[in-house]
Design a protein around this motif. Sequence first.
Motif, mmCIF file in Angstrom:
data_model
loop_
_atom_site.group_PDB
_atom_site.id
_atom_site.type_symbol
_atom_site.label_atom_id
_atom_site.label_comp_id
_atom_site.label_asym_id
_atom_site.label_seq_id
_atom_site.Cartn_x
_atom_site.Cartn_y
_atom_site.Cartn_z
ATOM 1 N N SER A 1 55.439 69.242 -20.766
ATOM 2 C CA SER A 1 55.579 70.346 -21.719
ATOM 3 C C SER A 1 54.411 70.397 -22.708
ATOM 4 O O SER A 1 54.016 71.478 -23.143
ATOM 5 C CB SER A 1 56.908 70.273 -22.464
ATOM 6 O OG SER A 1 56.957 69.180 -23.351
ATOM 7 N N ALA A 2 53.840 69.244 -23.057
ATOM 8 C CA ALA A 2 52.694 69.234 -23.974
ATOM 9 C C ALA A 2 51.466 69.857 -23.324
ATOM 10 O O ALA A 2 50.583 70.361 -24.013
ATOM 11 C CB ALA A 2 52.370 67.816 -24.439
ATOM 12 N N GLY A 3 51.417 69.839 -22.002
ATOM 13 C CA GLY A 3 50.312 70.441 -21.274
ATOM 14 C C GLY A 3 50.541 71.913 -20.952
ATOM 15 O O GLY A 3 49.748 72.528 -20.255
ATOM 16 N N GLY A 4 51.639 72.460 -21.434
ATOM 17 C CA GLY A 4 51.915 73.872 -21.213
ATOM 18 C C GLY A 4 52.736 74.163 -19.978
ATOM 19 O O GLY A 4 52.922 75.327 -19.615
ATOM 20 N N LEU A 5 53.268 73.126 -19.333
ATOM 21 C CA LEU A 5 54.065 73.335 -18.123
ATOM 22 C C LEU A 5 55.523 73.601 -18.482
ATOM 23 O O LEU A 5 56.038 73.095 -19.475
ATOM 24 C CB LEU A 5 54.000 72.094 -17.231
ATOM 25 C CG LEU A 5 52.621 71.673 -16.738
ATOM 26 C CD1 LEU A 5 52.731 70.381 -15.931
ATOM 27 C CD2 LEU A 5 51.979 72.772 -15.924
ATOM 28 N N ASP A 6 56.192 74.390 -17.649
ATOM 29 C CA ASP A 6 57.636 74.574 -17.774
ATOM 30 C C ASP A 6 58.295 73.370 -17.120
ATOM 31 O O ASP A 6 57.937 72.998 -16.004
ATOM 32 C CB ASP A 6 58.094 75.848 -17.053
ATOM 33 C CG ASP A 6 57.666 77.110 -17.780
ATOM 34 O OD1 ASP A 6 57.560 77.065 -19.032
ATOM 35 O OD2 ASP A 6 57.430 78.125 -17.111
ATOM 36 N N VAL A 7 59.237 72.763 -17.819
ATOM 37 C CA VAL A 7 59.936 71.605 -17.264
ATOM 38 C C VAL A 7 61.419 71.939 -17.149
ATOM 39 O O VAL A 7 61.949 72.727 -17.931
ATOM 40 C CB VAL A 7 59.707 70.329 -18.112
ATOM 41 C CG1 VAL A 7 58.247 69.916 -18.085
ATOM 42 C CG2 VAL A 7 60.149 70.532 -19.541
ATOM 43 N N PRO A 8 62.121 71.360 -16.166
ATOM 44 C CA PRO A 8 63.515 71.722 -15.905
ATOM 45 C C PRO A 8 64.516 71.158 -16.911
ATOM 46 O O PRO A 8 65.684 71.512 -16.871
ATOM 47 C CB PRO A 8 63.768 71.150 -14.507
ATOM 48 C CG PRO A 8 62.821 70.017 -14.389
ATOM 49 C CD PRO A 8 61.593 70.436 -15.167
ATOM 50 N N ILE A 9 64.092 70.298 -17.813
ATOM 51 C CA ILE A 9 64.991 69.681 -18.789
ATOM 52 C C ILE A 9 65.140 70.617 -19.988
ATOM 53 O O ILE A 9 64.137 71.061 -20.540
ATOM 54 C CB ILE A 9 64.427 68.319 -19.238
ATOM 55 C CG1 ILE A 9 64.273 67.406 -18.030
ATOM 56 C CG2 ILE A 9 65.308 67.693 -20.308
ATOM 57 C CD1 ILE A 9 63.453 66.184 -18.293
ATOM 58 N N PRO A 10 66.380 70.920 -20.396
ATOM 59 C CA PRO A 10 66.560 71.795 -21.561
ATOM 60 C C PRO A 10 65.918 71.200 -22.805
ATOM 61 O O PRO A 10 65.934 69.991 -23.008
ATOM 62 C CB PRO A 10 68.080 71.869 -21.729
ATOM 63 C CG PRO A 10 68.649 71.426 -20.438
ATOM 64 C CD PRO A 10 67.653 70.493 -19.820
ATOM 65 N N GLY A 11 65.355 72.054 -23.619
ATOM 66 C CA GLY A 11 64.728 71.603 -24.852
ATOM 67 C C GLY A 11 65.718 71.488 -25.985
ATOM 68 O O GLY A 11 66.841 71.988 -25.901
ATOM 69 N N PRO A 12 65.324 70.832 -27.080
ATOM 70 C CA PRO A 12 66.227 70.653 -28.213
ATOM 71 C C PRO A 12 66.621 71.976 -28.864
ATOM 72 O O PRO A 12 67.621 72.055 -29.552
ATOM 73 C CB PRO A 12 65.432 69.773 -29.174
ATOM 74 C CG PRO A 12 64.019 69.843 -28.745
ATOM 75 C CD PRO A 12 64.024 70.213 -27.297
ATOM 76 N N TRP A 13 65.893 73.027 -28.650
ATOM 77 C CA TRP A 13 66.182 74.340 -29.228
ATOM 78 C C TRP A 13 67.179 75.136 -28.388
ATOM 79 O O TRP A 13 67.644 76.175 -28.805
ATOM 80 C CB TRP A 13 64.887 75.140 -29.370
ATOM 81 C CG TRP A 13 64.195 75.269 -28.055
ATOM 82 C CD1 TRP A 13 64.395 76.235 -27.109
ATOM 83 C CD2 TRP A 13 63.234 74.381 -27.501
ATOM 84 N NE1 TRP A 13 63.620 75.998 -26.005
ATOM 85 C CE2 TRP A 13 62.884 74.859 -26.221
ATOM 86 C CE3 TRP A 13 62.623 73.214 -27.960
ATOM 87 C CZ2 TRP A 13 61.970 74.214 -25.405
ATOM 88 C CZ3 TRP A 13 61.700 72.586 -27.134
ATOM 89 C CH2 TRP A 13 61.386 73.085 -25.875
ATOM 90 N N ASP A 14 67.514 74.660 -27.192
ATOM 91 C CA ASP A 14 68.413 75.382 -26.288
ATOM 92 C C ASP A 14 69.886 75.260 -26.655
ATOM 93 O O ASP A 14 70.728 75.887 -26.021
ATOM 94 C CB ASP A 14 68.226 74.902 -24.842
ATOM 95 C CG ASP A 14 66.911 75.368 -24.249
ATOM 96 O OD1 ASP A 14 66.431 76.443 -24.651
ATOM 97 O OD2 ASP A 14 66.366 74.647 -23.393
ATOM 98 N N GLY A 15 70.205 74.444 -27.635
ATOM 99 C CA GLY A 15 71.591 74.281 -28.041
ATOM 100 C C GLY A 15 72.409 73.407 -27.104
ATOM 101 O O GLY A 15 73.625 73.347 -27.217
#
Length: 78
Positions: A51-65
Amino acid sequence: MMLLDSESRKSSCLNCGSHVTRDFRRVYGDREDRAHRCHECDTLVRLQRGSAGGLDVPIPGPWDGAPGRHGGNPERWQ
């Protein structure tokens, strides 16, 4: 003088603006050593997967609730 200005812009996370070190950008950032996410706005698990490199990752982010900081079941970590 232009090089210093360019370097100072690169030292900030593109998502939240927090300072990121040169080493963080070199290891986790994109091909131009820019950090799209950092420890302040994303989880280590997501950063390690790109994610730091700008890639979409399949793990939900902390902002997804999603429950739990890493998007998983919080009981799993106890």
